[in-house]
Write an enzyme that holds these catalytic residues in place. Structure first.
Site, PDB file in Angstrom:
ATOM      1  N   ILE A  19       1.342  -0.419   7.155  1.00  0.00           N
ATOM      2  CA  ILE A  19       1.966  -1.741   7.090  1.00  0.00           C
ATOM      3  C   ILE A  19       1.949  -2.407   8.470  1.00  0.00           C
ATOM      4  O   ILE A  19       2.583  -1.933   9.418  1.00  0.00           O
ATOM      5  CB  ILE A  19       3.418  -1.636   6.555  1.00  0.00           C
TER       6      ILE A  19
ATOM      7  N   GLU B 136      -7.090  -6.192   2.713  1.00  0.00           N
ATOM      8  CA  GLU B 136      -7.115  -7.423   1.894  1.00  0.00           C
ATOM      9  C   GLU B 136      -8.114  -7.325   0.743  1.00  0.00           C
ATOM     10  O   GLU B 136      -8.726  -8.319   0.358  1.00  0.00           O
ATOM     11  CB  GLU B 136      -7.460  -8.646   2.748  1.00  0.00           C
TER      12      GLU B 136
ATOM     13  N   THR C 191       0.802  -1.227   0.000  1.00  0.00           N
ATOM     14  CA  THR C 191       0.000   0.000   0.000  1.00  0.00           C
ATOM     15  C   THR C 191       0.835   1.276   0.000  1.00  0.00           C
ATOM     16  O   THR C 191       1.790   1.406   0.758  1.00  0.00           O
ATOM     17  CB  THR C 191      -0.953  -0.005   1.222  1.00  0.00           C
TER      18      THR C 191
HETATM   19  C1  LIG Z   1      -5.305  -1.819  10.052  1.00  0.00           C
HETATM   20  C2  LIG Z   1      -4.768  -1.878   8.664  1.00  0.00           C
HETATM   21  C3  LIG Z   1      -3.725  -2.752   8.371  1.00  0.00           C
HETATM   22  C4  LIG Z   1      -3.193  -2.793   7.076  1.00  0.00           C
HETATM   23  N1  LIG Z   1      -2.122  -3.631   6.830  1.00  0.00           N
HETATM   24  C5  LIG Z   1      -1.523  -3.596   5.604  1.00  0.00           C
HETATM   25  C6  LIG Z   1      -0.320  -4.356   5.357  1.00  0.00           C
HETATM   26  O1  LIG Z   1       0.186  -5.079   6.242  1.00  0.00           O
HETATM   27  N2  LIG Z   1       0.268  -4.243   4.124  1.00  0.00           N
HETATM   28  C7  LIG Z   1      -0.255  -3.445   3.127  1.00  0.00           C
HETATM   29  O2  LIG Z   1       0.330  -3.397   2.040  1.00  0.00           O
HETATM   30  N3  LIG Z   1      -1.399  -2.732   3.330  1.00  0.00           N
HETATM   31  C8  LIG Z   1      -2.040  -2.768   4.542  1.00  0.00           C
HETATM   32  N4  LIG Z   1      -3.163  -2.023   4.767  1.00  0.00           N
HETATM   33  C9  LIG Z   1      -3.707  -1.179   3.704  1.00  0.00           C
HETATM   34  C10 LIG Z   1      -4.951  -1.753   3.058  1.00  0.00           C
HETATM   35  O3  LIG Z   1      -4.652  -2.921   2.361  1.00  0.00           O
HETATM   36  C11 LIG Z   1      -5.575  -0.653   2.170  1.00  0.00           C
HETATM   37  O4  LIG Z   1      -6.164   0.280   3.046  1.00  0.00           O
HETATM   38  C12 LIG Z   1      -6.576  -1.221   1.200  1.00  0.00           C
HETATM   39  O5  LIG Z   1      -5.927  -1.888   0.173  1.00  0.00           O
HETATM   40  C13 LIG Z   1      -7.464  -0.126   0.571  1.00  0.00           C
HETATM   41  O6  LIG Z   1      -6.669   0.843  -0.001  1.00  0.00           O
HETATM   42  P1  LIG Z   1      -6.968   2.406   0.265  1.00  0.00           P
HETATM   43  O7  LIG Z   1      -7.112   2.573   1.727  1.00  0.00           O
HETATM   44  O8  LIG Z   1      -5.929   3.194  -0.450  1.00  0.00           O
HETATM   45  O9  LIG Z   1      -8.383   2.661  -0.376  1.00  0.00           O
HETATM   46  P2  LIG Z   1      -8.702   2.995  -1.917  1.00  0.00           P
HETATM   47  O10 LIG Z   1      -8.151   1.944  -2.795  1.00  0.00           O
HETATM   48  O11 LIG Z   1      -8.304   4.394  -2.183  1.00  0.00           O
HETATM   49  O12 LIG Z   1     -10.278   2.872  -1.915  1.00  0.00           O
HETATM   50  C14 LIG Z   1     -11.139   3.907  -1.422  1.00  0.00           C
HETATM   51  C15 LIG Z   1     -12.570   3.524  -1.743  1.00  0.00           C
HETATM   52  O13 LIG Z   1     -12.754   3.451  -3.175  1.00  0.00           O
HETATM   53  C16 LIG Z   1     -13.260   2.178  -3.538  1.00  0.00           C
HETATM   54  N5  LIG Z   1     -12.657   1.763  -4.822  1.00  0.00           N
HETATM   55  C17 LIG Z   1     -11.343   1.683  -5.122  1.00  0.00           C
HETATM   56  N6  LIG Z   1     -11.186   1.284  -6.405  1.00  0.00           N
HETATM   57  C18 LIG Z   1     -12.422   1.117  -6.929  1.00  0.00           C
HETATM   58  C19 LIG Z   1     -12.921   0.723  -8.217  1.00  0.00           C
HETATM   59  N7  LIG Z   1     -12.110   0.414  -9.229  1.00  0.00           N
HETATM   60  N8  LIG Z   1     -14.245   0.663  -8.378  1.00  0.00           N
HETATM   61  C20 LIG Z   1     -15.101   0.963  -7.367  1.00  0.00           C
HETATM   62  N9  LIG Z   1     -14.697   1.355  -6.119  1.00  0.00           N
HETATM   63  C21 LIG Z   1     -13.374   1.432  -5.912  1.00  0.00           C
HETATM   64  C22 LIG Z   1     -12.860   1.232  -2.423  1.00  0.00           C
HETATM   65  O14 LIG Z   1     -13.751   0.143  -2.329  1.00  0.00           O
HETATM   66  C23 LIG Z   1     -12.957   2.135  -1.204  1.00  0.00           C
HETATM   67  O15 LIG Z   1     -14.276   2.169  -0.751  1.00  0.00           O
HETATM   68  C24 LIG Z   1      -3.735  -1.980   6.038  1.00  0.00           C
HETATM   69  C25 LIG Z   1      -4.815  -1.122   6.335  1.00  0.00           C
HETATM   70  C26 LIG Z   1      -5.317  -1.061   7.608  1.00  0.00           C
HETATM   71  C27 LIG Z   1      -6.445  -0.110   7.882  1.00  0.00           C
END
Ligand SMILES: Cc1cc2nc3c(=O)[nH]c(=O)nc-3n(C[C@H](O)[C@H](O)[C@H](O)COP(=O)(O)OP(=O)(O)OC[C@H]3O[C@@H](n4cnc5c(N)ncnc54)[C@H](O)[C@@H]3O)c2cc1C
Length: 400
Positions: free
Chosen positions: A167, A374, A136
């Site tokens: 992360i 995930e 991420t």
């Molecule tokens: C407690 C916690 C632990 C985590 N641990 C890890 C880790 O260990 N390693 C790691 O790499 N990441 C980690 N993450 C990150 C996590 O995987 C991301 O938050 C997740 O992938 C979503 O990405 P984003 O937050 O950038 O949301 P975005 O991708 O920006 O999404 C925002 C919104 O837009 C929607 N959206 C996005 N794309 C589309 C589309 N094409 N069509 C329709 N709707 C869409 C989504 O559903 C969401 O509602 C963690 C997050 C948290 C909160």
């Protein structure tokens, strides 16, 4: 959750996890809530956990696999995940082990990499160790193809530049599997996965997030500035493996994450059932009480359905069948089912539901993120639309 449809081996795993959950995770999780920060790395709970000889990602689960016939690893992991989450998911995520960094190494690592990064660091019970997984970035969450952390070849090293955020265990990990691109214009094809060790010059840990839930778990920002990583730390000897590694990992981990959601939902549900029994007795006397019990029953049905979806996804993986659709189905269904169970529990508990000591409000704060990490719920729906109904890929950029 002991189930008569499971054999004794599986039920023993559940009993073992129940012991760990009740004696270690719940107390450590509640203490983290009181403190408002993640469990510190020198917490005696980690040593105590290591002394059980059970590392969730390595020996303990592997030992449950028979020599002949299908593997049992994934079903065992699903059962363990649900039971541990029931007691405290934040504390569970903080347990020593390779964490989400384990699957890409297991799937794409060479024997040398497996030995060096999966076996050796986790073999000393007196020295708790962690691994982490970093895809991420600020502009690349759901859409893994937009990763901008760069990797430039320089002799027998790669030079990494970029930031990763959110992360899990990133600040305490001995190594992190970092996804970077050798060619930002190439999208998925340009991605590679590198194992970056803690003390590598140019790798630093930034902010530790303050989150609404999963307080016991550490969530870190990572910086890579001219970080020289030996080329031998790249996963997969041929190019183009990074995106494949990220996706293959999801087939393993999405059903597990879904099962964790079921565990949290079950915890809230059980509390609500106790309260309902006390308040309504065995004979609900008015329409409101009937309505509440009806919602409780509906929540239970949804949690049971979610659990079966998780079991099916794990069963397919244990039988070496592709489970991408089933993994996404479990992930799209379980978090809302668990959220429904926790909101129902809050409503049944009434005013008492917002009290810290009722646990229900903690479940309510812990569960929200399960629809985000995930792969968000939206992204799972996109994956299912593409795979199940052959919708075109054009115009939908989320990872699938
Ligand atoms: C407690 C916690 C632990 C985590 N641990 C890890 C880790 O260990 N390693 C790691 O790499 N990441 C980690 N993450 C990150 C996590 O995987 C991301 O938050 C997740 O992938 C979503 O990405 P984003 O937050 O950038 O949301 P975005 O991708 O920006 O999404 C925002 C919104 O837009 C929607 N959206 C996005 N794309 C589309 C589309 N094409 N069509 C329709 N709707 C869409 C989504 O559903 C969401 O509602 C963690 C997050 C948290 C909160």
């Amino acid at each position: 959750m002991i189930d008569s449809t499971l054999d004794a081996g599986f039920n023993n795993v559940v009993l073992m996890m129940r012991h760990i959950g009740a004696s270690m995770l719940r107390p450590a999780g509640l203490e983290a809530e009181r403190r408002g920060t993640a469990i510190p790395i020198d917490d005696p709970m980690f040593l105590e956990f290591n002394r059980t000889g059970l590392s969730l990602s390595t020996s303990g689960i592997r030992n449950s696999t028979p020599k002949n016939g299908p593997s049992r690893i994934n079903r065992t992991a699903i059962l363990a995940a649900e039971e541990l989450a029931y007691w405290d998911q934040g504390a569970c995520m903080s347990l020593p082990g390779p964490g989400l960094g384990g699957p890409p190494i297991r799937i794409l690592g060479s024997d040398y990499q497996k030995e060096r990064f999966l076996e050796t660091p986790f073999s000393n019970p007196l020295k708790p160790a962690w691994g982490a997984y970093a895809t991420t970035e600020a502009a690349a969450g759901s859409d893994v193809a937009r990763i901008r952390t760069s990797a430039r070849k320089d002799g027998d090293h790669y030079i990494l530049n970029g930031n990763k955020m959110f992360i899990t265990n990133g600040g305490r990990a001995s190594w992190v599997v970092v996804f970077a691109t050798i060619d930002p214009e190439a999208g998925r094809a340009g991605q590679r996965a590198f194992i970056v060790e803690k003390d590598t010059p140019g790798f630093t840990v930034g902010r530790i997030e303050k989150k609404m839930g999963l307080t016991a778990s550490e969530t870190a920002t990572l910086f890579f500035e001219d970080c020289r990583v030996p080329a031998e730390n790249m996963l997969g000897s041929k190019g183009g493996s990074g995106f494949k590694a990220a996706m293959a990992t999801f087939d393993l981990t999405r059903p597990m994450v879904a099962a964790m959601a079921v565990g949290i939902g079950r915890c809230a549900w059980n509390r609500a059932a106790e309260v309902a029994r006390e308040a309504f007795g065995s004979n609900p006397s008015n329409p409101t009480e009937h309505k509440m019990l009806d919602r409780l029953a509906a929540a239970r049905r949804r949690l049971d359905a979610a659990r079966l979806l998780c079991w099916r996804a794990a069963w397919k993986m244990d039988h070496k069948e592709n489970n991408t659709i089933e993994a996404s189905m479990s992930k799209v269904y379980a978090p809302p089912a668990a959220l429904f169970a926790t909101t129902t529990a809050m409503d049944i508990c009434g005013l008492a539901g917002v009290r810290h000591d009722m646990l229900v409000e903690k479940c309510f704060r812990d569960i929200k993120v399960f629809d985000i990490f995930e792969g968000t719920g939206e992204v799972q729906r996109i994956i299912l639309a593409r795979r199940k109904f052959n919708y075109p890929r054009d115009g939908i950029s989320a990872s699938a």
